[in-house]
Design a protein around this motif. Structure first.
Motif, PDB file in Angstrom:
ATOM      1  N   ARG A   8      39.465  22.511  14.804  1.00  0.00           N
ATOM      2  CA  ARG A   8      39.691  23.364  15.969  1.00  0.00           C
ATOM      3  C   ARG A   8      38.430  24.122  16.379  1.00  0.00           C
ATOM      4  O   ARG A   8      38.287  24.510  17.542  1.00  0.00           O
ATOM      5  CB  ARG A   8      40.814  24.371  15.674  1.00  0.00           C
ATOM      6  CG  ARG A   8      42.149  23.749  15.327  1.00  0.00           C
ATOM      7  CD  ARG A   8      43.267  24.794  15.290  1.00  0.00           C
ATOM      8  NE  ARG A   8      43.005  25.895  14.373  1.00  0.00           N
ATOM      9  CZ  ARG A   8      43.287  25.882  13.070  1.00  0.00           C
ATOM     10  NH1 ARG A   8      43.829  24.787  12.528  1.00  0.00           N
ATOM     11  NH2 ARG A   8      43.036  26.927  12.309  1.00  0.00           N
ATOM     12  N   HIS A   9      37.535  24.358  15.407  1.00  0.00           N
ATOM     13  CA  HIS A   9      36.330  25.162  15.655  1.00  0.00           C
ATOM     14  C   HIS A   9      35.120  24.438  15.054  1.00  0.00           C
ATOM     15  O   HIS A   9      34.569  24.859  14.030  1.00  0.00           O
ATOM     16  CB  HIS A   9      36.473  26.549  15.020  1.00  0.00           C
ATOM     17  CG  HIS A   9      37.670  27.312  15.494  1.00  0.00           C
ATOM     18  ND1 HIS A   9      37.657  28.129  16.603  1.00  0.00           N
ATOM     19  CD2 HIS A   9      38.942  27.369  14.998  1.00  0.00           C
ATOM     20  CE1 HIS A   9      38.852  28.672  16.772  1.00  0.00           C
ATOM     21  NE2 HIS A   9      39.654  28.218  15.816  1.00  0.00           N
ATOM     22  N   PRO A  10      34.673  23.361  15.679  1.00  0.00           N
ATOM     23  CA  PRO A  10      33.589  22.552  15.097  1.00  0.00           C
ATOM     24  C   PRO A  10      32.252  23.274  15.030  1.00  0.00           C
ATOM     25  O   PRO A  10      31.333  22.794  14.356  1.00  0.00           O
ATOM     26  CB  PRO A  10      33.526  21.335  16.026  1.00  0.00           C
ATOM     27  CG  PRO A  10      34.123  21.799  17.316  1.00  0.00           C
ATOM     28  CD  PRO A  10      35.188  22.776  16.943  1.00  0.00           C
ATOM     29  N   GLY A  11      32.135  24.423  15.689  1.00  0.00           N
ATOM     30  CA  GLY A  11      30.884  25.172  15.632  1.00  0.00           C
ATOM     31  C   GLY A  11      30.659  25.884  14.315  1.00  0.00           C
ATOM     32  O   GLY A  11      29.578  26.447  14.084  1.00  0.00           O
ATOM     33  N   PHE A  12      31.646  25.873  13.424  1.00  0.00           N
ATOM     34  CA  PHE A  12      31.507  26.504  12.112  1.00  0.00           C
ATOM     35  C   PHE A  12      31.194  25.436  11.065  1.00  0.00           C
ATOM     36  O   PHE A  12      31.905  24.430  10.959  1.00  0.00           O
ATOM     37  CB  PHE A  12      32.780  27.252  11.734  1.00  0.00           C
ATOM     38  CG  PHE A  12      32.926  28.579  12.420  1.00  0.00           C
ATOM     39  CD1 PHE A  12      32.530  29.747  11.793  1.00  0.00           C
ATOM     40  CD2 PHE A  12      33.446  28.659  13.712  1.00  0.00           C
ATOM     41  CE1 PHE A  12      32.653  30.976  12.424  1.00  0.00           C
ATOM     42  CE2 PHE A  12      33.575  29.879  14.354  1.00  0.00           C
ATOM     43  CZ  PHE A  12      33.177  31.043  13.711  1.00  0.00           C
ATOM     44  N   VAL A  13      30.149  25.673  10.294  1.00  0.00           N
ATOM     45  CA  VAL A  13      29.669  24.696   9.317  1.00  0.00           C
ATOM     46  C   VAL A  13      29.731  25.303   7.919  1.00  0.00           C
ATOM     47  O   VAL A  13      29.209  26.408   7.699  1.00  0.00           O
ATOM     48  CB  VAL A  13      28.218  24.276   9.640  1.00  0.00           C
ATOM     49  CG1 VAL A  13      27.703  23.295   8.591  1.00  0.00           C
ATOM     50  CG2 VAL A  13      28.144  23.675  11.038  1.00  0.00           C
ATOM     51  N   PRO A  14      30.353  24.617   6.958  1.00  0.00           N
ATOM     52  CA  PRO A  14      30.401  25.154   5.590  1.00  0.00           C
ATOM     53  C   PRO A  14      29.022  25.139   4.944  1.00  0.00           C
ATOM     54  O   PRO A  14      28.270  24.170   5.079  1.00  0.00           O
ATOM     55  CB  PRO A  14      31.371  24.216   4.869  1.00  0.00           C
ATOM     56  CG  PRO A  14      31.349  22.951   5.660  1.00  0.00           C
ATOM     57  CD  PRO A  14      31.098  23.345   7.084  1.00  0.00           C
ATOM     58  N   LEU A  15      28.697  26.211   4.255  1.00  0.00           N
ATOM     59  CA  LEU A  15      27.424  26.312   3.548  1.00  0.00           C
ATOM     60  C   LEU A  15      27.616  25.917   2.089  1.00  0.00           C
ATOM     61  O   LEU A  15      28.661  26.212   1.497  1.00  0.00           O
ATOM     62  CB  LEU A  15      26.892  27.746   3.624  1.00  0.00           C
ATOM     63  CG  LEU A  15      26.609  28.295   5.026  1.00  0.00           C
ATOM     64  CD1 LEU A  15      26.148  29.744   4.934  1.00  0.00           C
ATOM     65  CD2 LEU A  15      25.574  27.444   5.746  1.00  0.00           C
ATOM     66  N   PRO A  16      26.632  25.267   1.482  1.00  0.00           N
ATOM     67  CA  PRO A  16      26.744  24.947   0.052  1.00  0.00           C
ATOM     68  C   PRO A  16      26.937  26.226  -0.756  1.00  0.00           C
ATOM     69  O   PRO A  16      26.136  27.160  -0.662  1.00  0.00           O
ATOM     70  CB  PRO A  16      25.407  24.273  -0.267  1.00  0.00           C
ATOM     71  CG  PRO A  16      24.909  23.756   1.048  1.00  0.00           C
ATOM     72  CD  PRO A  16      25.372  24.757   2.062  1.00  0.00           C
ATOM     73  N   VAL A  17      28.001  26.265  -1.530  1.00  0.00           N
ATOM     74  CA  VAL A  17      28.347  27.504  -2.212  1.00  0.00           C
ATOM     75  C   VAL A  17      27.277  27.913  -3.211  1.00  0.00           C
ATOM     76  O   VAL A  17      27.045  29.111  -3.433  1.00  0.00           O
ATOM     77  CB  VAL A  17      29.729  27.367  -2.880  1.00  0.00           C
ATOM     78  CG1 VAL A  17      29.678  26.406  -4.060  1.00  0.00           C
ATOM     79  CG2 VAL A  17      30.258  28.718  -3.323  1.00  0.00           C
ATOM     80  N   GLU A  18      26.576  26.931  -3.799  1.00  0.00           N
ATOM     81  CA  GLU A  18      25.535  27.288  -4.761  1.00  0.00           C
ATOM     82  C   GLU A  18      24.367  27.998  -4.082  1.00  0.00           C
ATOM     83  O   GLU A  18      23.702  28.853  -4.697  1.00  0.00           O
ATOM     84  CB  GLU A  18      25.055  26.049  -5.527  1.00  0.00           C
ATOM     85  CG  GLU A  18      24.367  24.988  -4.695  1.00  0.00           C
ATOM     86  CD  GLU A  18      25.325  23.958  -4.114  1.00  0.00           C
ATOM     87  OE1 GLU A  18      24.868  22.815  -3.864  1.00  0.00           O
ATOM     88  OE2 GLU A  18      26.511  24.289  -3.909  1.00  0.00           O
ATOM     89  N   HIS A  19      24.123  27.678  -2.795  1.00  0.00           N
ATOM     90  CA  HIS A  19      23.063  28.369  -2.059  1.00  0.00           C
ATOM     91  C   HIS A  19      23.483  29.799  -1.729  1.00  0.00           C
ATOM     92  O   HIS A  19      22.685  30.737  -1.848  1.00  0.00           O
ATOM     93  CB  HIS A  19      22.724  27.603  -0.777  1.00  0.00           C
ATOM     94  CG  HIS A  19      22.133  26.252  -1.028  1.00  0.00           C
ATOM     95  ND1 HIS A  19      21.872  25.343  -0.017  1.00  0.00           N
ATOM     96  CD2 HIS A  19      21.750  25.639  -2.180  1.00  0.00           C
ATOM     97  CE1 HIS A  19      21.362  24.236  -0.535  1.00  0.00           C
ATOM     98  NE2 HIS A  19      21.283  24.390  -1.846  1.00  0.00           N
ATOM     99  N   VAL A  20      24.729  29.959  -1.308  1.00  0.00           N
ATOM    100  CA  VAL A  20      25.238  31.300  -1.014  1.00  0.00           C
ATOM    101  C   VAL A  20      25.240  32.140  -2.281  1.00  0.00           C
ATOM    102  O   VAL A  20      24.889  33.329  -2.262  1.00  0.00           O
ATOM    103  CB  VAL A  20      26.657  31.217  -0.409  1.00  0.00           C
ATOM    104  CG1 VAL A  20      27.203  32.616  -0.148  1.00  0.00           C
ATOM    105  CG2 VAL A  20      26.645  30.399   0.875  1.00  0.00           C
ATOM    106  N   TRP A  21      25.618  31.532  -3.387  1.00  0.00           N
ATOM    107  CA  TRP A  21      25.635  32.239  -4.676  1.00  0.00           C
ATOM    108  C   TRP A  21      24.226  32.735  -5.025  1.00  0.00           C
ATOM    109  O   TRP A  21      24.048  33.878  -5.453  1.00  0.00           O
ATOM    110  CB  TRP A  21      26.161  31.307  -5.760  1.00  0.00           C
ATOM    111  CG  TRP A  21      26.366  31.952  -7.099  1.00  0.00           C
ATOM    112  CD1 TRP A  21      25.411  32.296  -8.004  1.00  0.00           C
ATOM    113  CD2 TRP A  21      27.621  32.331  -7.684  1.00  0.00           C
ATOM    114  NE1 TRP A  21      25.981  32.858  -9.122  1.00  0.00           N
ATOM    115  CE2 TRP A  21      27.326  32.889  -8.951  1.00  0.00           C
ATOM    116  CE3 TRP A  21      28.941  32.233  -7.269  1.00  0.00           C
ATOM    117  CZ2 TRP A  21      28.330  33.357  -9.807  1.00  0.00           C
ATOM    118  CZ3 TRP A  21      29.940  32.698  -8.118  1.00  0.00           C
ATOM    119  CH2 TRP A  21      29.639  33.259  -9.369  1.00  0.00           C
TER     120      TRP A  21
END
Length: 450
Positions: A399-412
Protein backbone atom coordinates in the motif's frame (compact mmCIF):
# COMPACT_ATOMS: atom_id res chain seq x y z
CA UNK A 1 -0.66 -21.11 56.33
CA UNK A 2 -0.21 -24.86 56.40
CA UNK A 3 0.81 -26.64 53.18
CA UNK A 4 -2.72 -28.03 52.93
CA UNK A 5 -4.25 -24.55 53.32
CA UNK A 6 -2.03 -23.30 50.51
CA UNK A 7 -3.30 -26.10 48.27
CA UNK A 8 -6.89 -25.16 49.11
CA UNK A 9 -6.11 -21.56 48.12
CA UNK A 10 -4.64 -22.73 44.80
CA UNK A 11 -7.81 -24.72 44.02
CA UNK A 12 -9.97 -21.70 44.86
CA UNK A 13 -7.86 -19.35 42.76
CA UNK A 14 -7.85 -21.58 39.69
CA UNK A 15 -11.62 -21.73 39.93
CA UNK A 16 -11.83 -17.94 40.10
CA UNK A 17 -9.47 -17.46 37.16
CA UNK A 18 -11.61 -19.78 35.03
CA UNK A 19 -14.90 -18.23 36.14
CA UNK A 20 -13.92 -14.56 35.99
CA UNK A 21 -12.02 -14.73 32.68
CA UNK A 22 -9.64 -12.05 33.88
CA UNK A 23 -5.82 -12.06 33.81
CA UNK A 24 -4.46 -14.57 36.30
CA UNK A 25 -1.99 -12.15 37.88
CA UNK A 26 -4.79 -9.66 38.57
CA UNK A 27 -7.00 -12.33 40.17
CA UNK A 28 -4.12 -13.58 42.33
CA UNK A 29 -3.19 -10.07 43.49
CA UNK A 30 -6.76 -9.22 44.46
CA UNK A 31 -7.17 -12.57 46.24
CA UNK A 32 -4.01 -12.21 48.34
CA UNK A 33 -4.61 -8.55 49.19
CA UNK A 34 -8.04 -9.43 50.56
CA UNK A 35 -6.48 -12.04 52.88
CA UNK A 36 -4.13 -10.18 55.18
CA UNK A 37 -3.30 -13.36 57.08
CA UNK A 38 -1.27 -14.56 54.09
CA UNK A 39 2.40 -13.84 54.62
CA UNK A 40 4.85 -13.11 51.82
CA UNK A 41 6.00 -16.74 51.69
CA UNK A 42 2.39 -17.92 51.55
CA UNK A 43 1.59 -15.53 48.71
CA UNK A 44 4.64 -16.59 46.75
CA UNK A 45 4.02 -20.31 47.27
CA UNK A 46 0.38 -20.04 46.23
CA UNK A 47 1.18 -17.91 43.18
CA UNK A 48 3.94 -20.28 42.07
CA UNK A 49 1.57 -23.26 42.22
CA UNK A 50 -1.19 -21.41 40.37
CA UNK A 51 1.13 -20.40 37.55
CA UNK A 52 2.73 -23.85 37.39
CA UNK A 53 -0.72 -25.36 36.86
CA UNK A 54 -1.58 -22.77 34.21
CA UNK A 55 1.67 -23.47 32.35
CA UNK A 56 0.81 -27.18 32.28
CA UNK A 57 -2.94 -26.82 31.71
CA UNK A 58 -3.21 -28.82 28.49
CA UNK A 59 -0.98 -31.66 29.70
CA UNK A 60 -2.73 -31.88 33.07
CA UNK A 61 -6.16 -31.99 31.42
CA UNK A 62 -4.92 -34.64 28.98
CA UNK A 63 -3.65 -36.79 31.83
CA UNK A 64 -6.84 -36.45 33.88
CA UNK A 65 -8.77 -37.78 30.89
CA UNK A 66 -6.31 -40.59 30.12
CA UNK A 67 -6.08 -41.67 33.75
CA UNK A 68 -9.86 -41.86 33.75
CA UNK A 69 -9.80 -44.37 30.90
CA UNK A 70 -10.61 -41.98 28.05
CA UNK A 71 -9.28 -42.60 24.53
CA UNK A 72 -6.49 -40.50 23.03
CA UNK A 73 -9.00 -38.58 20.91
CA UNK A 74 -11.20 -37.87 23.91
CA UNK A 75 -8.18 -36.89 26.00
CA UNK A 76 -7.18 -34.42 23.29
CA UNK A 77 -10.68 -32.96 23.22
CA UNK A 78 -10.71 -32.60 26.99
CA UNK A 79 -7.29 -30.95 26.92
CA UNK A 80 -8.59 -28.43 24.39
CA UNK A 81 -11.70 -27.60 26.41
CA UNK A 82 -9.97 -27.70 29.83
CA UNK A 83 -12.59 -30.19 30.97
CA UNK A 84 -10.91 -31.00 34.29
CA UNK A 85 -12.09 -28.84 37.17
CA UNK A 86 -9.61 -26.93 39.37
CA UNK A 87 -9.53 -29.62 42.05
CA UNK A 88 -8.65 -32.40 39.60
CA UNK A 89 -6.12 -30.08 37.96
CA UNK A 90 -4.36 -29.47 41.28
CA UNK A 91 -4.41 -33.15 42.25
CA UNK A 92 -2.79 -34.00 38.92
CA UNK A 93 -0.22 -31.22 39.39
CA UNK A 94 0.76 -32.51 42.83
CA UNK A 95 1.61 -35.89 41.33
CA UNK A 96 2.93 -34.94 37.87
CA UNK A 97 4.74 -31.67 38.67
CA UNK A 98 5.70 -32.08 42.33
CA UNK A 99 6.21 -35.84 42.15
CA UNK A 100 4.12 -36.35 45.29
CA UNK A 101 3.14 -39.88 46.29
CA UNK A 102 -0.60 -40.67 46.35
CA UNK A 103 -0.62 -41.19 50.11
CA UNK A 104 0.96 -37.76 50.61
CA UNK A 105 -1.69 -36.17 48.39
CA UNK A 106 -4.34 -37.89 50.50
CA UNK A 107 -2.63 -36.52 53.61
CA UNK A 108 -2.96 -32.95 52.34
CA UNK A 109 -6.61 -33.48 51.41
CA UNK A 110 -7.77 -34.49 54.88
CA UNK A 111 -10.89 -32.33 55.16
CA UNK A 112 -9.44 -30.32 58.05
CA UNK A 113 -10.18 -26.65 58.66
CA UNK A 114 -9.03 -24.58 55.66
CA UNK A 115 -7.77 -27.79 54.02
CA UNK A 116 -9.05 -29.44 50.83
CA UNK A 117 -11.80 -31.99 51.37
CA UNK A 118 -10.92 -35.66 51.64
CA UNK A 119 -10.32 -37.52 48.39
CA UNK A 120 -13.33 -39.14 46.79
CA UNK A 121 -12.83 -42.69 45.44
CA UNK A 122 -12.47 -41.43 41.85
CA UNK A 123 -9.91 -38.84 42.97
CA UNK A 124 -7.84 -41.44 44.79
CA UNK A 125 -7.99 -43.60 41.67
CA UNK A 126 -6.78 -40.59 39.66
CA UNK A 127 -3.69 -39.91 41.78
CA UNK A 128 -2.91 -43.64 41.92
CA UNK A 129 -3.07 -43.86 38.11
CA UNK A 130 -0.84 -40.79 37.67
CA UNK A 131 1.87 -41.90 40.08
CA UNK A 132 5.18 -42.35 38.29
CA UNK A 133 3.97 -40.85 35.00
CA UNK A 134 5.85 -37.99 33.26
CA UNK A 135 4.04 -34.69 32.76
CA UNK A 136 5.02 -34.65 29.08
CA UNK A 137 4.26 -37.93 27.30
CA UNK A 138 5.04 -39.17 23.79
CA UNK A 139 1.36 -39.95 23.15
CA UNK A 140 0.38 -36.32 23.65
CA UNK A 141 -0.16 -34.39 20.41
CA UNK A 142 2.33 -31.63 19.66
CA UNK A 143 0.05 -28.77 20.69
CA UNK A 144 -0.55 -30.39 24.09
CA UNK A 145 3.16 -30.95 24.67
CA UNK A 146 4.03 -27.33 23.87
CA UNK A 147 0.93 -25.87 25.58
CA UNK A 148 -0.50 -23.77 22.74
CA UNK A 149 -3.87 -23.92 20.96
CA UNK A 150 -3.76 -26.40 18.08
CA UNK A 151 -4.85 -23.80 15.52
CA UNK A 152 -1.70 -21.74 16.17
CA UNK A 153 0.79 -24.52 15.43
CA UNK A 154 1.04 -23.72 11.66
CA UNK A 155 1.82 -20.07 12.48
CA UNK A 156 4.57 -21.02 14.91
CA UNK A 157 5.99 -23.51 12.40
CA UNK A 158 6.36 -20.66 9.91
CA UNK A 159 8.47 -18.72 12.41
CA UNK A 160 10.43 -21.43 14.21
CA UNK A 161 10.57 -24.39 11.84
CA UNK A 162 12.58 -27.23 13.38
CA UNK A 163 13.15 -25.18 16.56
CA UNK A 164 9.44 -24.99 17.38
CA UNK A 165 9.42 -27.17 20.49
CA UNK A 166 12.50 -25.50 21.97
CA UNK A 167 11.11 -22.02 21.33
CA UNK A 168 7.66 -22.75 22.72
CA UNK A 169 9.12 -24.49 25.77
CA UNK A 170 11.05 -21.29 26.55
CA UNK A 171 7.87 -19.25 26.03
CA UNK A 172 6.29 -21.33 28.80
CA UNK A 173 8.89 -20.56 31.48
CA UNK A 174 8.83 -17.90 34.17
CA UNK A 175 10.14 -14.54 32.96
CA UNK A 176 12.83 -12.54 34.79
CA UNK A 177 12.29 -9.00 36.06
CA UNK A 178 14.03 -6.43 33.86
CA UNK A 179 14.41 -2.76 34.68
CA UNK A 180 15.35 0.19 32.49
CA UNK A 181 17.73 2.71 34.03
CA UNK A 182 16.40 6.23 33.46
CA UNK A 183 19.23 8.51 32.23
CA UNK A 184 17.17 11.62 32.99
CA UNK A 185 17.59 10.91 36.72
CA UNK A 186 20.70 8.73 36.95
CA UNK A 187 22.75 8.11 33.78
CA UNK A 188 25.03 5.52 35.38
CA UNK A 189 23.80 1.92 35.17
CA UNK A 190 26.49 0.97 37.69
CA UNK A 191 25.24 3.55 40.20
CA UNK A 192 21.68 2.27 39.90
CA UNK A 193 22.84 -1.32 40.29
CA UNK A 194 24.59 -0.30 43.51
CA UNK A 195 21.46 1.51 44.73
CA UNK A 196 19.35 -1.58 44.06
CA UNK A 197 21.85 -3.71 45.98
CA UNK A 198 21.44 -1.42 48.99
CA UNK A 199 17.75 -2.36 48.92
CA UNK A 200 18.46 -6.08 48.77
CA UNK A 201 18.08 -6.47 45.01
CA UNK A 202 20.97 -8.03 43.11
CA UNK A 203 21.00 -6.91 39.48
CA UNK A 204 23.26 -7.31 36.46
CA UNK A 205 23.35 -5.56 33.07
CA UNK A 206 21.05 -7.02 30.43
CA UNK A 207 22.87 -8.62 27.47
CA UNK A 208 21.62 -6.21 24.80
CA UNK A 209 19.70 -3.15 26.03
CA UNK A 210 22.21 -0.43 26.97
CA UNK A 211 20.15 0.87 29.90
CA UNK A 212 18.78 -2.45 31.11
CA UNK A 213 19.41 -4.40 34.31
CA UNK A 214 18.02 -7.81 35.24
CA UNK A 215 17.16 -8.76 38.79
CA UNK A 216 18.23 -12.03 40.35
CA UNK A 217 14.86 -13.34 41.47
CA UNK A 218 11.55 -11.56 41.88
CA UNK A 219 11.34 -8.53 44.17
CA UNK A 220 8.80 -5.81 44.93
CA UNK A 221 10.62 -3.18 42.88
CA UNK A 222 7.86 -0.57 43.04
CA UNK A 223 8.28 -0.29 46.82
CA UNK A 224 11.97 0.60 46.52
CA UNK A 225 13.57 4.04 46.61
CA UNK A 226 15.24 3.67 43.17
CA UNK A 227 11.79 3.17 41.62
CA UNK A 228 10.06 5.90 43.63
CA UNK A 229 12.87 8.33 42.77
CA UNK A 230 12.49 7.66 39.05
CA UNK A 231 15.86 5.96 38.59
CA UNK A 232 14.29 2.80 37.13
CA UNK A 233 11.18 1.61 35.34
CA UNK A 234 10.01 -1.99 35.06
CA UNK A 235 10.40 -2.91 31.38
CA UNK A 236 11.38 -6.15 29.67
CA UNK A 237 14.61 -6.00 27.69
CA UNK A 238 12.79 -6.67 24.41
CA UNK A 239 10.64 -3.59 24.88
CA UNK A 240 13.75 -1.56 25.71
CA UNK A 241 15.40 -2.77 22.49
CA UNK A 242 12.37 -1.75 20.42
CA UNK A 243 12.52 1.78 21.82
CA UNK A 244 16.30 2.00 21.34
CA UNK A 245 16.04 0.98 17.66
CA UNK A 246 13.87 4.05 17.02
CA UNK A 247 17.11 6.02 17.22
CA UNK A 248 15.49 9.02 18.91
CA UNK A 249 17.82 11.98 19.51
CA UNK A 250 17.46 15.40 21.22
CA UNK A 251 17.15 17.36 17.96
CA UNK A 252 14.35 15.19 16.53
CA UNK A 253 10.57 15.20 16.35
CA UNK A 254 9.33 11.77 17.47
CA UNK A 255 5.83 10.33 17.72
CA UNK A 256 4.81 7.28 19.77
CA UNK A 257 1.50 6.56 18.09
CA UNK A 258 0.25 3.79 20.42
CA UNK A 259 1.72 5.14 23.64
CA UNK A 260 -0.69 3.59 26.13
CA UNK A 261 0.61 4.12 29.66
CA UNK A 262 3.89 5.45 28.31
CA UNK A 263 6.44 2.66 28.74
CA UNK A 264 8.29 3.29 25.48
CA UNK A 265 7.57 7.02 25.60
CA UNK A 266 9.63 7.14 28.78
CA UNK A 267 12.51 5.35 27.06
CA UNK A 268 12.31 7.71 24.08
CA UNK A 269 12.31 10.74 26.40
CA UNK A 270 15.51 9.44 27.98
CA UNK A 271 17.18 8.99 24.59
CA UNK A 272 16.14 12.54 23.68
CA UNK A 273 17.38 14.00 26.97
CA UNK A 274 13.86 15.42 27.44
CA UNK A 275 14.44 17.76 24.49
CA UNK A 276 13.17 18.03 20.94
CA UNK A 277 9.52 17.20 20.28
CA UNK A 278 8.08 13.96 21.62
CA UNK A 279 4.37 13.25 21.19
CA UNK A 280 2.54 10.37 22.88
CA UNK A 281 -0.69 9.43 21.11
CA UNK A 282 -3.44 7.00 22.01
CA UNK A 283 -7.19 6.62 21.56
CA UNK A 284 -7.64 5.52 25.20
CA UNK A 285 -7.72 8.57 27.46
CA UNK A 286 -7.61 6.50 30.64
CA UNK A 287 -4.47 4.60 29.60
CA UNK A 288 -2.73 7.72 28.36
CA UNK A 289 -3.67 9.45 31.59
CA UNK A 290 -1.72 6.83 33.52
CA UNK A 291 1.41 7.99 31.71
CA UNK A 292 1.27 11.37 33.47
CA UNK A 293 2.56 10.32 36.91
CA UNK A 294 5.17 8.06 35.31
CA UNK A 295 6.50 10.88 33.13
CA UNK A 296 6.65 13.23 36.12
CA UNK A 297 8.49 10.68 38.26
CA UNK A 298 10.98 10.10 35.44
CA UNK A 299 11.70 13.80 34.90
CA UNK A 300 10.23 13.78 31.38
CA UNK A 301 8.52 17.16 31.34
CA UNK A 302 8.37 18.05 27.64
CA UNK A 303 6.28 15.13 26.36
CA UNK A 304 3.05 16.12 24.60
CA UNK A 305 0.17 13.74 25.30
CA UNK A 306 -2.77 13.71 22.93
CA UNK A 307 -5.88 11.54 22.76
CA UNK A 308 -7.02 10.86 19.20
CA UNK A 309 -10.77 10.84 18.65
CA UNK A 310 -10.60 8.35 15.76
CA UNK A 311 -8.71 7.63 12.55
CA UNK A 312 -10.03 10.90 11.06
CA UNK A 313 -8.81 13.12 13.89
CA UNK A 314 -7.73 16.48 12.34
CA UNK A 315 -4.46 16.32 14.29
CA UNK A 316 -3.21 13.65 11.91
CA UNK A 317 -3.55 15.84 8.81
CA UNK A 318 -2.18 18.86 10.66
CA UNK A 319 1.00 16.92 11.48
CA UNK A 320 1.66 15.32 8.10
CA UNK A 321 5.40 14.85 7.47
CA UNK A 322 6.16 16.43 10.85
CA UNK A 323 8.20 13.63 12.42
CA UNK A 324 11.68 12.21 11.99
CA UNK A 325 10.67 9.01 13.76
CA UNK A 326 7.27 7.39 14.28
CA UNK A 327 6.96 4.35 16.53
CA UNK A 328 3.98 2.05 16.03
CA UNK A 329 3.99 -0.34 18.99
CA UNK A 330 0.80 -1.90 17.73
CA UNK A 331 -1.95 -3.54 19.78
CA UNK A 332 -1.54 -7.27 19.26
CA UNK A 333 -2.24 -10.75 20.57
CA UNK A 334 0.49 -10.46 23.22
CA UNK A 335 1.85 -13.90 22.36
CA UNK A 336 5.37 -12.75 23.15
CA UNK A 337 4.37 -12.02 26.75
CA UNK A 338 2.93 -15.48 27.45
CA UNK A 339 5.73 -16.15 29.95
CA UNK A 340 4.10 -13.52 32.17
CA UNK A 341 0.49 -14.39 31.29
CA UNK A 342 0.31 -18.15 30.69
CA UNK A 343 -3.48 -18.12 30.87
CA UNK A 344 -3.69 -15.69 27.93
CA UNK A 345 -2.70 -18.37 25.40
CA UNK A 346 -6.03 -20.14 25.87
CA UNK A 347 -8.08 -16.95 25.51
CA UNK A 348 -6.79 -15.97 22.07
CA UNK A 349 -9.24 -16.79 19.27
CA UNK A 350 -8.98 -16.73 15.49
CA UNK A 351 -11.52 -13.91 15.39
CA UNK A 352 -9.50 -11.86 17.89
CA UNK A 353 -6.35 -12.38 15.82
CA UNK A 354 -8.15 -11.20 12.68
CA UNK A 355 -9.34 -8.11 14.55
CA UNK A 356 -5.77 -7.39 15.64
CA UNK A 357 -4.39 -7.59 12.11
CA UNK A 358 -7.12 -5.30 10.76
CA UNK A 359 -6.33 -2.75 13.46
CA UNK A 360 -2.59 -3.02 12.82
CA UNK A 361 -3.14 -2.22 9.14
CA UNK A 362 -5.29 0.77 10.05
CA UNK A 363 -2.72 2.18 12.49
CA UNK A 364 0.15 1.74 10.04
CA UNK A 365 -1.85 3.63 7.41
CA UNK A 366 -2.44 6.43 9.94
CA UNK A 367 1.23 6.54 10.86
CA UNK A 368 2.72 6.62 7.36
CA UNK A 369 1.81 10.24 6.45
CA UNK A 370 3.29 11.50 9.74
CA UNK A 371 6.80 10.47 8.66
CA UNK A 372 8.82 13.11 6.83
CA UNK A 373 10.76 12.06 3.71
CA UNK A 374 13.98 10.48 4.93
CA UNK A 375 12.40 9.71 8.28
CA UNK A 376 11.70 6.29 9.75
CA UNK A 377 8.65 4.30 10.72
CA UNK A 378 9.34 1.64 13.37
CA UNK A 379 6.76 -1.13 13.59
CA UNK A 380 6.83 -3.32 16.70
CA UNK A 381 4.63 -5.91 18.38
CA UNK A 382 4.96 -8.14 21.43
CA UNK A 383 3.84 -11.01 19.20
CA UNK A 384 5.60 -13.92 17.54
CA UNK A 385 2.87 -14.63 14.99
CA UNK A 386 3.80 -13.90 11.36
CA UNK A 387 0.24 -12.75 10.70
CA UNK A 388 0.89 -9.77 12.98
CA UNK A 389 4.51 -9.19 12.03
CA UNK A 390 6.13 -9.80 8.65
CA UNK A 391 2.77 -10.26 6.94
CA UNK A 392 1.64 -6.83 8.13
CA UNK A 393 4.85 -5.16 6.96
CA UNK A 394 4.55 -6.84 3.55
CA UNK A 395 0.94 -5.70 3.19
CA UNK A 396 1.88 -2.19 4.31
CA UNK A 397 4.62 -1.96 1.69
CA UNK A 398 2.17 -2.94 -1.02
CA UNK A 399 0.00 0.00 0.00
CA UNK A 400 2.96 2.33 0.68
CA UNK A 401 5.83 1.38 -1.66
CA UNK A 402 7.75 4.52 -0.70
CA UNK A 403 8.76 2.88 2.59
CA UNK A 404 11.84 0.65 2.43
CA UNK A 405 12.92 -1.74 5.21
CA UNK A 406 16.41 -1.10 6.55
CA UNK A 407 18.77 -3.96 7.45
CA UNK A 408 18.23 -4.40 11.16
CA UNK A 409 21.92 -5.04 11.81
CA UNK A 410 22.73 -1.60 10.36
CA UNK A 411 20.10 0.10 12.50
CA UNK A 412 21.41 -1.80 15.52
CA UNK A 413 24.95 -0.57 14.85
CA UNK A 414 23.69 3.03 14.64
CA UNK A 415 21.57 2.93 17.78
CA UNK A 416 22.68 0.22 20.23
CA UNK A 417 26.07 -1.00 19.03
CA UNK A 418 27.67 -4.36 19.60
CA UNK A 419 26.56 -7.66 18.12
CA UNK A 420 23.02 -7.68 16.75
CA UNK A 421 21.06 -10.88 17.49
CA UNK A 422 19.64 -10.94 13.97
CA UNK A 423 20.03 -9.70 10.42
CA UNK A 424 17.86 -8.82 7.46
CA UNK A 425 14.77 -6.62 7.09
CA UNK A 426 13.39 -7.25 10.59
CA UNK A 427 14.24 -8.61 14.03
CA UNK A 428 12.45 -11.27 16.05
CA UNK A 429 13.40 -11.59 19.71
CA UNK A 430 12.42 -14.74 21.62
CA UNK A 431 12.87 -16.19 25.10
CA UNK A 432 14.94 -19.07 23.71
CA UNK A 433 17.12 -17.01 21.39
CA UNK A 434 17.65 -13.75 23.28
CA UNK A 435 16.31 -14.42 26.78
CA UNK A 436 13.68 -11.71 26.37
CA UNK A 437 9.95 -11.60 25.83
CA UNK A 438 8.89 -12.37 22.28
CA UNK A 439 9.06 -9.21 20.17
CA UNK A 440 9.08 -8.18 16.51
CA UNK A 441 10.67 -5.00 15.15
CA UNK A 442 10.96 -3.62 11.61
CA UNK A 443 12.46 -0.23 10.71
CA UNK A 444 11.28 1.33 7.44
CA UNK A 445 12.66 4.49 5.87
CA UNK A 446 10.44 6.78 3.84
CA UNK A 447 12.07 7.32 0.46
CA UNK A 448 9.08 8.58 -1.53
CA UNK A 449 5.50 9.74 -1.00
CA UNK A 450 3.61 7.90 1.74
Amino acid sequence: MTPAARIAAVIELLGQIEALQRPADTVVQEYTRARRFMGSKDRRAVMDRVFAALRARARLNWWVARAGGESRDEAERRAETAAAGPRHLVLAALVLIDGMAPEDVAGLCDGGQYHPGSLEPDERALVDALAGQPLTHAEQPLWVRVEVPAWLIPSFERVFGDHLERELAALNQEAPVDLRVNPLIEPSREAVTAALAEHGMDAAPTPYAPNGVRLAGRRAVTNSAPFRDGQVEVQDEASQIAAALVGAAPDMAVCDICAGAGGKTLALAGDMDDRGRLVALDIDAERLGRAGPRLARAGAHTVERRVLADERDPWLDANAEAFDRVLVDAPCSGVGAWRRQPDARWKLTQKALANHTDLQDLILDQAAPLVRPGGRLVYATCSLLPEENGDRVAAFRERHPGFVPLPVEHVWAETIGGACPGSGPDLTLTPARTGTDGFYIAVLERREAA
